[in-house]
Scaffold this motif. Structure first.
Motif, PDB file in Angstrom:
ATOM      1  N   PHE A 208       0.851  -1.178   0.000  1.00  0.00           N
ATOM      2  CA  PHE A 208       0.000   0.000   0.000  1.00  0.00           C
ATOM      3  C   PHE A 208       0.889   1.232   0.000  1.00  0.00           C
ATOM      4  O   PHE A 208       2.080   1.164   0.310  1.00  0.00           O
ATOM      5  N   ARG A 209       0.298   2.358  -0.321  1.00  0.00           N
ATOM      6  CA  ARG A 209       1.053   3.607  -0.250  1.00  0.00           C
ATOM      7  C   ARG A 209       0.144   4.726   0.212  1.00  0.00           C
ATOM      8  O   ARG A 209      -1.083   4.676   0.017  1.00  0.00           O
ATOM      9  N   GLN A 210       0.770   5.722   0.811  1.00  0.00           N
ATOM     10  CA  GLN A 210      -0.008   6.834   1.345  1.00  0.00           C
ATOM     11  C   GLN A 210       0.781   8.128   1.239  1.00  0.00           C
ATOM     12  O   GLN A 210       1.965   8.180   1.583  1.00  0.00           O
ATOM     13  N   VAL A 211       0.075   9.140   0.783  1.00  0.00           N
ATOM     14  CA  VAL A 211       0.589  10.500   0.719  1.00  0.00           C
ATOM     15  C   VAL A 211      -0.087  11.278   1.836  1.00  0.00           C
ATOM     16  O   VAL A 211      -1.285  11.081   2.079  1.00  0.00           O
TER      17      VAL A 211
ATOM     18  N   GLY B  28      -4.287   0.766  -2.057  1.00  0.00           N
ATOM     19  CA  GLY B  28      -3.663  -0.485  -2.403  1.00  0.00           C
ATOM     20  C   GLY B  28      -2.892  -0.406  -3.700  1.00  0.00           C
ATOM     21  O   GLY B  28      -3.360   0.210  -4.664  1.00  0.00           O
ATOM     22  N   VAL B  29      -1.717  -0.992  -3.725  1.00  0.00           N
ATOM     23  CA  VAL B  29      -0.859  -0.991  -4.906  1.00  0.00           C
ATOM     24  C   VAL B  29      -0.850  -2.366  -5.551  1.00  0.00           C
ATOM     25  O   VAL B  29      -1.020  -2.503  -6.757  1.00  0.00           O
ATOM     26  N   ALA B  30      -0.633  -3.382  -4.730  1.00  0.00           N
ATOM     27  CA  ALA B  30      -0.571  -4.753  -5.240  1.00  0.00           C
ATOM     28  C   ALA B  30      -0.826  -5.715  -4.091  1.00  0.00           C
ATOM     29  O   ALA B  30      -0.590  -5.376  -2.930  1.00  0.00           O
TER      30      ALA B  30
ATOM     31  N   ASP C  54      -4.699  -0.363 -11.024  1.00  0.00           N
ATOM     32  CA  ASP C  54      -4.571   0.067 -12.420  1.00  0.00           C
ATOM     33  C   ASP C  54      -3.426   1.067 -12.607  1.00  0.00           C
ATOM     34  O   ASP C  54      -2.776   1.093 -13.649  1.00  0.00           O
ATOM     35  N   SER C  55      -3.182   1.870 -11.594  1.00  0.00           N
ATOM     36  CA  SER C  55      -2.177   2.927 -11.707  1.00  0.00           C
ATOM     37  C   SER C  55      -0.748   2.397 -11.815  1.00  0.00           C
ATOM     38  O   SER C  55       0.150   3.136 -12.224  1.00  0.00           O
TER      39      SER C  55
END
Length: 118
Positions: A34-37, A44-46, A58-59
């Protein structure tokens, strides 16, 4: 008790690559990145299921690759063709469901910062 420790973050120019690692100990679950700004929701990323299935947001499709070294109990996120929009704190997580929804994960690492400059 599941323990997750991320590493591999850093600063890179747009178009570059980084590989994140997540050393896991404890019971085997589905695992996710996951990632967060700051100021935004954690996304979620993967995700990788315990049977090896993988799904991507998708990104990041076509740019990020998840892999696992079972002998080392380590999950990797190879990030290629990085863009400034990929700048975030990246977290590894473990949970019983093969999803990209953060609420379905029970265990989290401390995060590793990725910064992509233009």
């Amino acid at each position: 008790q599941v323990q997750l420790v991320e590493s591999g973050g850093g600063s890179v120019q747009a178009g570059g690559s980084l590989r994140l690692s997540c050393a896991a100990s404890g019971y085997r679950y589905s695992m996710g990145w996951f990632r967060q700004v700051p100021g935004k929701e954690r996304e979620g990323v993967a995700a990788r299921a315990s049977d090896g299935r993988i799904r991507y947001a998708d990104s990041v499709k076509g740019r990020f690759i998840v892999s696992q070294d079972s002998a080392k109990n380590t999950l990797y996120l190879q990030m290629n063709n990085l863009k400034p929009d990929d700048t975030a704190m990246y977290y590894c997580a473990a949970g019983p469901y093969f999803v990209l929804e953060k609420s379905r994960y029970n265990y989290w690492g401390q995060g590793t910062q990725v910064t992509v400059s233009s």
